[in-house]
Design a protein around this motif. Structure first.
Motif, PDB file in Angstrom:
ATOM      1  N   ALA A 149      31.822  61.777  58.866  1.00 46.46           N
ATOM      2  CA  ALA A 149      32.012  63.258  58.799  1.00 46.46           C
ATOM      3  C   ALA A 149      30.925  64.095  59.325  1.00 46.46           C
ATOM      4  CB  ALA A 149      32.007  63.418  57.360  1.00 46.46           C
ATOM      5  N   VAL A 150      31.067  65.231  60.306  1.00 45.22           N
ATOM      6  CA  VAL A 150      30.150  65.803  60.918  1.00 45.22           C
ATOM      7  C   VAL A 150      30.398  67.364  60.471  1.00 45.22           C
ATOM      8  CG1 VAL A 150      29.412  66.722  63.200  1.00 45.22           C
ATOM      9  CG2 VAL A 150      30.373  64.339  63.047  1.00 45.22           C
ATOM     10  N   ALA A 151      29.444  67.987  59.820  1.00 37.04           N
ATOM     11  CA  ALA A 151      29.618  69.503  59.533  1.00 37.04           C
ATOM     12  C   ALA A 151      28.675  70.354  60.387  1.00 37.04           C
ATOM     13  CB  ALA A 151      29.157  69.445  57.863  1.00 37.04           C
ATOM     14  N   VAL A 152      29.501  71.171  60.645  1.00 38.18           N
ATOM     15  CA  VAL A 152      28.404  72.505  61.341  1.00 38.18           C
ATOM     16  C   VAL A 152      28.481  73.654  60.769  1.00 38.18           C
ATOM     17  CG1 VAL A 152      28.142  73.704  63.730  1.00 38.18           C
ATOM     18  CG2 VAL A 152      29.538  71.338  63.643  1.00 38.18           C
ATOM     19  N   VAL A 153      27.343  74.033  60.216  1.00 40.55           N
ATOM     20  CA  VAL A 153      27.019  75.123  59.222  1.00 40.55           C
ATOM     21  C   VAL A 153      26.385  76.349  59.846  1.00 40.55           C
ATOM     22  CG1 VAL A 153      26.824  73.300  57.341  1.00 40.55           C
ATOM     23  CG2 VAL A 153      24.786  74.312  58.525  1.00 40.55           C
ATOM     24  N   GLY A 154      26.485  77.506  59.414  1.00 35.95           N
ATOM     25  CA  GLY A 154      26.108  78.805  59.725  1.00 35.95           C
ATOM     26  C   GLY A 154      24.759  79.301  59.135  1.00 35.95           C
ATOM     27  N   SER A 155      23.980  78.407  58.519  1.00 38.05           N
ATOM     28  CA  SER A 155      22.811  78.689  57.993  1.00 38.05           C
ATOM     29  C   SER A 155      21.761  77.696  58.397  1.00 38.05           C
ATOM     30  CB  SER A 155      22.697  78.799  56.552  1.00 38.05           C
ATOM     31  OG  SER A 155      23.146  77.608  55.896  1.00 38.05           O
ATOM     32  N   GLY A 156      20.351  77.971  58.106  1.00 32.89           N
ATOM     33  CA  GLY A 156      19.531  77.001  57.943  1.00 32.89           C
ATOM     34  C   GLY A 156      19.823  75.745  57.182  1.00 32.89           C
ATOM     35  N   LEU A 157      19.392  74.653  57.399  1.00 32.14           N
ATOM     36  CA  LEU A 157      19.722  73.394  56.792  1.00 32.14           C
ATOM     37  C   LEU A 157      19.194  73.438  55.233  1.00 32.14           C
ATOM     38  CD1 LEU A 157      19.999  70.692  59.490  1.00 32.14           C
ATOM     39  CD2 LEU A 157      21.736  71.987  58.563  1.00 32.14           C
ATOM     40  N   ASP A 158      18.350  74.332  55.048  1.00 32.25           N
ATOM     41  CA  ASP A 158      17.804  74.287  53.675  1.00 32.25           C
ATOM     42  C   ASP A 158      18.388  75.337  52.857  1.00 32.25           C
ATOM     43  OD1 ASP A 158      16.794  76.613  55.330  1.00 32.25           O
ATOM     44  OD2 ASP A 158      14.808  76.618  54.227  1.00 32.25           O
ATOM     45  N   ARG A 159      19.678  76.179  53.495  1.00 30.60           N
ATOM     46  CA  ARG A 159      20.176  77.119  52.579  1.00 30.60           C
ATOM     47  C   ARG A 159      21.913  76.411  52.709  1.00 30.60           C
ATOM     48  NH1 ARG A 159      15.998  78.613  52.141  1.00 30.60           N
ATOM     49  NH2 ARG A 159      14.771  80.851  52.513  1.00 30.60           N
ATOM     50  N   VAL A 160      22.045  75.852  51.458  1.00 31.78           N
ATOM     51  CA  VAL A 160      23.289  75.383  51.081  1.00 31.78           C
ATOM     52  C   VAL A 160      24.397  76.673  50.934  1.00 31.78           C
ATOM     53  CG1 VAL A 160      24.789  74.012  49.739  1.00 31.78           C
ATOM     54  CG2 VAL A 160      22.513  73.223  50.221  1.00 31.78           C
ATOM     55  N   TYR A 161      25.491  76.500  51.745  1.00 33.97           N
ATOM     56  CA  TYR A 161      26.395  77.727  51.841  1.00 33.97           C
ATOM     57  C   TYR A 161      27.797  76.907  51.930  1.00 33.97           C
ATOM     58  CZ  TYR A 161      29.105  81.943  52.134  1.00 33.97           C
ATOM     59  OH  TYR A 161      30.078  82.817  52.099  1.00 33.97           O
ATOM     60  N   PRO A 162      28.880  77.086  51.194  1.00 31.35           N
ATOM     61  CA  PRO A 162      28.784  77.981  49.579  1.00 31.35           C
ATOM     62  C   PRO A 162      27.946  76.700  48.867  1.00 31.35           C
ATOM     63  CG  PRO A 162      30.932  76.918  50.120  1.00 31.35           C
ATOM     64  CD  PRO A 162      30.281  76.974  51.480  1.00 31.35           C
ATOM     65  N   TYR A 163      27.142  77.392  47.642  1.00 34.88           N
ATOM     66  CA  TYR A 163      26.366  76.533  47.013  1.00 34.88           C
ATOM     67  C   TYR A 163      27.153  75.277  46.101  1.00 34.88           C
ATOM     68  CZ  TYR A 163      22.640  75.009  43.959  1.00 34.88           C
ATOM     69  OH  TYR A 163      21.840  74.199  43.325  1.00 34.88           O
ATOM     70  N   GLU A 164      28.691  75.755  45.898  1.00 35.93           N
ATOM     71  CA  GLU A 164      29.425  74.776  45.332  1.00 35.93           C
ATOM     72  C   GLU A 164      29.613  73.587  46.238  1.00 35.93           C
ATOM     73  OE1 GLU A 164      29.814  78.892  43.813  1.00 35.93           O
ATOM     74  OE2 GLU A 164      30.117  77.808  45.941  1.00 35.93           O
ATOM     75  N   ILE A 172      26.715  68.946  46.684  1.00 41.45           N
ATOM     76  CA  ILE A 172      26.961  67.816  46.615  1.00 41.45           C
ATOM     77  C   ILE A 172      27.543  66.825  47.950  1.00 41.45           C
ATOM     78  CG2 ILE A 172      28.017  65.598  45.543  1.00 41.45           C
ATOM     79  CD1 ILE A 172      27.727  67.311  42.801  1.00 41.45           C
ATOM     80  N   LEU A 173      28.623  67.765  48.141  1.00 38.09           N
ATOM     81  CA  LEU A 173      29.225  67.220  49.558  1.00 38.09           C
ATOM     82  C   LEU A 173      28.213  67.519  50.621  1.00 38.09           C
ATOM     83  CD1 LEU A 173      31.764  66.557  51.063  1.00 38.09           C
ATOM     84  CD2 LEU A 173      32.318  69.022  51.205  1.00 38.09           C
ATOM     85  N   TRP A 174      27.446  68.495  50.839  1.00 34.33           N
ATOM     86  CA  TRP A 174      26.331  68.932  51.797  1.00 34.33           C
ATOM     87  C   TRP A 174      25.447  67.558  51.755  1.00 34.33           C
ATOM     88  CZ3 TRP A 174      25.009  73.719  54.305  1.00 34.33           C
ATOM     89  CH2 TRP A 174      23.740  73.808  54.775  1.00 34.33           C
ATOM     90  N   GLU A 175      24.919  67.205  50.536  1.00 35.42           N
ATOM     91  CA  GLU A 175      24.085  66.059  50.446  1.00 35.42           C
ATOM     92  C   GLU A 175      24.633  64.803  51.202  1.00 35.42           C
ATOM     93  OE1 GLU A 175      22.696  66.376  46.588  1.00 35.42           O
ATOM     94  OE2 GLU A 175      21.289  67.941  46.876  1.00 35.42           O
TER      95      GLU A 175
END
Length: 356
Positions: free
Chosen positions: A164-179, A182-185
């Motif tokens: 799994a490779v996730a590309v996010v639109g925030s800094g890696l200390d800003r989980v979004y969406p917060y829900e 767990i998946l993020w981690e």
């Protein structure tokens, strides 16, 4: 990480990109034979950058287990260099990009799955089924970690222990969406989280269309699982189309606005219609026979049940079909065996369908 000093000094990305194109390392900028060629303004900027201390900032990234990869580093995917405004820096948490992202154009197993945040029940089930099937071909599943289709695709990949490779639109200390915390981690531990934004960057709305070029750049093929006619995932599709990527779309009901984008892509010949992972496999010439060989190893009872699951079938209906051929008390154990072998999936409460 000298190149980062240029960014800290306020140099524009375009200028940094040009310097990176001319010089392999940051240190080369300060060699006498190179430095003397620069104009006064550039020399002043370089001197300013050289005096910036980023050690504390680098310590913060180290403590958060985040690697900063410049466009001139070996781990930086060459695929991204084909983007005109490729990101200068990638902030990465998790495994090595070289370990996950296939750079060999003969393999081409980097598949992006994107779609609407407002996924319907039909869209969710279609996405789940195709992603589960894709994982049997050992693909690298890339998505954006937004709500809806992105979350569904990455959740399936994580649950099935896929890449799994996730590309996010925030800094890696800003989980979004917060829900998705767990998946993020989980992805940051067993997969890869990627951002082009430094720590502290909030998930601003204009960051997400921009990050789509990274998803498109990393992917060999892009699947649009469900999209409105002006959905954000269509940006990824258009970017991929302009990069000569293979674009696929799952068709939907013509009276569902959430599938208008997919249906239009197919109608305009910008995407290939797919209803299963085998459609994707055929396009990339993956080894389909290897998967089908699993069927030949089944015993007679397993083959019988498998043959009856050519379409989604409930347990009671299945039991009725085979009641005179297989003892009813064995059906559940046979179904479990077929699931373990990766030949069928459970699509709902006591409903099953074959994958091949």
């Amino acid at each position: 990480m000298g190149w980062l000093k240029l960014k800290e000094a306020g140099m524009k990305d375009g200028y940094i990109r040009k310097l990176m194109g001319y010089y392999k390392t940051y240190e080369e900028l300060f060699c006498d034979e190179n430095f003397k060629l620069f104009n006064t303004g550039l020399k002043t900027m370089l001197e300013k950058a050289r005096n910036i201390d980023i050690s504390k900032k680098m310590d913060l990234y180290y403590k958060n287990r985040i690697r900063i990869i410049s466009a001139n580093d070996r781990e930086y995917p060459e695929k991204l260099k084909k983007i005109i405004d490729y990101p200068l820096f990638l902030y990465v948490k998790g495994k090595s990009l070289n370990e996950f992202i296939n750079t060999d154009d003969r393999i081409r197993k980097n598949i992006a799955v994107v779609g609407t945040r407002r996924a319907t029940k039909f869209g969710k089930s279609s996405c789940e089924r195709i992603v589960k099937e894709l994982l049997y071909y050992n693909v690298n599943l890339i998505s954006g970690l937004a709500e809806g289709i992105d979350t569904i695709a990455l959740t399936v990949a994580v649950e099935k222990e896929g890449n799994a490779v996730a590309v996010v639109g925030s800094g890696l200390d800003r989980v979004y969406p917060y829900e998705n915390k767990i998946l993020w981690e989980k992805i940051s531990g067993n997969g890869i989280l990627i951002s082009e934004y430094p720590l502290g960057t909030e998930p601003l709305k204009w960051n997400f269309p921009k990050r789509n070029r990274i998803i498109a750049g990393l992917a060999d093929g892009i699947i649009i699982a469900e999209s409105f006619k002006s959905g954000g995932s269509l940006i990824t599709a258009e970017l991929g189309f302009s990069m000569d990527k293979e674009i696929f779309a799952i068709p939907g009901f013509i009276n569902y606005p959430s599938f208008e984008g997919c249906n239009n892509l197919i109608k305009e010949n910008k995407a290939k219609l797919i209803t299963c992972a085998e459609d994707v496999a055929q396009e990339f010439l993956w080894d389909i026979n290897k998967e089908k060989s699993k069927i030949s190893k089944l015993n007679e009872e397993e083959k019988l049940l498998f043959c009856h699951l050519y379409e989604e079938t409930g347990l009671e209906e299945l039991m009725e079909k085979v009641k005179n051929k297989i003892p009813l008390n064995r059906i559940l154990s046979i179904l479990m065996s077929l699931k373990v072998k990766g030949l069928i999936i459970e699509t709902g409460t006591a409903k099953y369908v074959r994958l091949i």
